[in-house]
Design a protein around this motif. Structure first.
Motif, short mmCIF file in Angstrom:
data_model
loop_
_atom_site.label_atom_id
_atom_site.label_comp_id
_atom_site.label_asym_id
_atom_site.label_seq_id
_atom_site.Cartn_x
_atom_site.Cartn_y
_atom_site.Cartn_z
N GLU A 82 0.82 -1.22 0.00
CA GLU A 82 0.00 0.00 0.00
C GLU A 82 0.85 1.27 0.00
O GLU A 82 0.52 2.26 -0.65
N ARG A 103 1.42 6.84 -6.70
CA ARG A 103 0.23 7.59 -7.13
C ARG A 103 0.40 9.08 -6.87
O ARG A 103 0.01 9.92 -7.69
N GLY A 141 0.88 4.07 -2.86
CA GLY A 141 0.55 5.43 -2.45
C GLY A 141 1.59 6.44 -2.88
O GLY A 141 1.26 7.51 -3.40
N LEU A 160 -6.77 4.65 -3.72
CA LEU A 160 -5.83 5.68 -4.16
C LEU A 160 -6.24 6.34 -5.47
O LEU A 160 -5.58 7.28 -5.91
#
Length: 366
Positions: free
Chosen positions: A256, A263, A260, A342
């Protein structure tokens, strides 16, 4: 290496190299390839120097007859690829391309990252293949086996030359790399991106610099890869982040966070690959764990085998990239949830093929 059990590890112990000699390298040993008729064994005869010489990188020209490699795998989104280099100095211990070095009589271990090959005729070969009357365009994947932006690209510039050819032909290309050297070619990539002819996938294995140094010792720092994602995105070049490989109990908790960070820097797609260990890679990675993380070794290998039908590698289409079973399914679910949370778009970008055109010299007559 005697602390590890199993025939495979005893074999690697016989071909290990002193830690000082292999500093900055990923593999812990240099086992013979699976096609070799003889087996080598290292031993101390008392004449070794107190300080062993560092392993040096040797680059040799490979005279290939063709450059484009075809495949029919339903697991991947392309049917053709180009690799200007054989072997990779990044030294990623987990690299699934390591076993390919056995085909040229070299070790998938330290040889893979120190005895490299470049294809000096790459530009000429690619030009000829794209110019063939029967050629039909489809996305070429650049760097599927070894990184097209590994350190020797700075000198040989084969990747740059290949991109120049593809730009002239207006041919779609997908690039896979873990190097920020890719931003050197922003001019070519931005030109291709304006016509929806390129996508760059940047592999981010971990955000932990210490772990990255052990896993992939000569690959760029994780922060440099994130910076590359940002610069590519700002230039209008679509970027995918690949969390790969996902290694149970080592970097799987970072999925994750990796998605993250990518992104936030403009990545528009995200995917993952679960650790797979074909051929000699099983023993190489096992030996690496025995040296660097002996307390986790048994647990990691157990989870890998649970996701691979009880084996280190499952070549079955549909499973070889992501595995199967409870652990593999959990990783897939986490990826799906992270992408949704996200704001990663659901639809994958498809590159154009209708702009393909063979260059002509006719205009030079006027």
């Amino acid at each position: 290496m005697g602390h590890a059990e199993g025939d495979g590890i005893r074999r690697l112990a016989a071909t290990s190299r002193p830690a000082e000699a292999r500093r900055g390298r990923g593999a812990t040993a240099n086992p013979d390839g699976r096609f070799e008729a003889i087996r080598r064994e290292s031993f101390d005869d008392g004449w070794a120097a107190d300080t062993p010489a560092r392993l040096r990188t040797v680059v040799t020209a490979e005279r290939a007859r063709t450059l484009i490699t075809r495949n029919t795998s339903p697991d991947i989104s392309f049917d053709r690829s180009v690799n200007p280099y054989r072997g990779c100095e990044h030294g990623c211990v987990y690299c699934f391309a390591r076993p390919n070095h056995a085909y040229v009589g070299l070790s998938p271990g330290l040889d893979f990252e120190t005895r490299l090959f470049h294809k000096p005729d790459a530009v000429k070969l690619l030009t000829a293949e794209l110019s063939a009357p029967g050629y039909r365009p489809a996305t070429i994947a650049l760097g599927t086996a070894t990184d097209p932006y590994q350190p020797i690209e700075r000198e040989h510039r084969l990747t740059r030359g290949i991109l120049e050819v593809l730009a002239r032909f207006r041919h779609p290309v997908g690039i896979v790399t873990k190097s920020n050297l890719v931003v050197r070619d922003l001019d070519l990539l931005a030109d291709l991106a304006r016509d929806n002819l390129v996508k760059v996938a940047v592999s981010v294995t971990t955000l932990d610099p210490g772990l990255a140094r052990r896993l992939e010792p000569r690959a760029p720092h994780p922060a440099k890869r994130l910076e590359a994602i940002e610069r590519l995105s700002e230039a209008g070049i679509p970027v995918m982040v690949i969390a790969a490989p996902v290694i149970p109990s080592l970097n799987d908790h970072e999925i994750e966070a990796i998605l993250g960070e990518a992104r936030a820097r403009g990545a528009r797609e995200a995917s993952h690959v679960l650790l797979r260990l074909p051929h000699e890679l099983d023993a190489l990675v096992d030996d690496w764990f025995a040296e660097h993380y002996p307390g986790r070794r048994a647990h990691v290998m157990s989870l890998v085998r649970q996701a691979r039908g009880g084996r280190a590698h499952d070549a079955e289409y549909g499973r070889r990239m992501v595995g199967a079973g409870p652990y593999a399914d959990l990783i897939v679910q986490r990826m799906r949830l992270a992408r949704s949370r996200l704001g990663y778009p659901e639809e994958r970008l498809r590159l154009r093929t209708d702009l393909f055109a063979r260059p002509t010299d006719q205009l030079s007559l006027f």
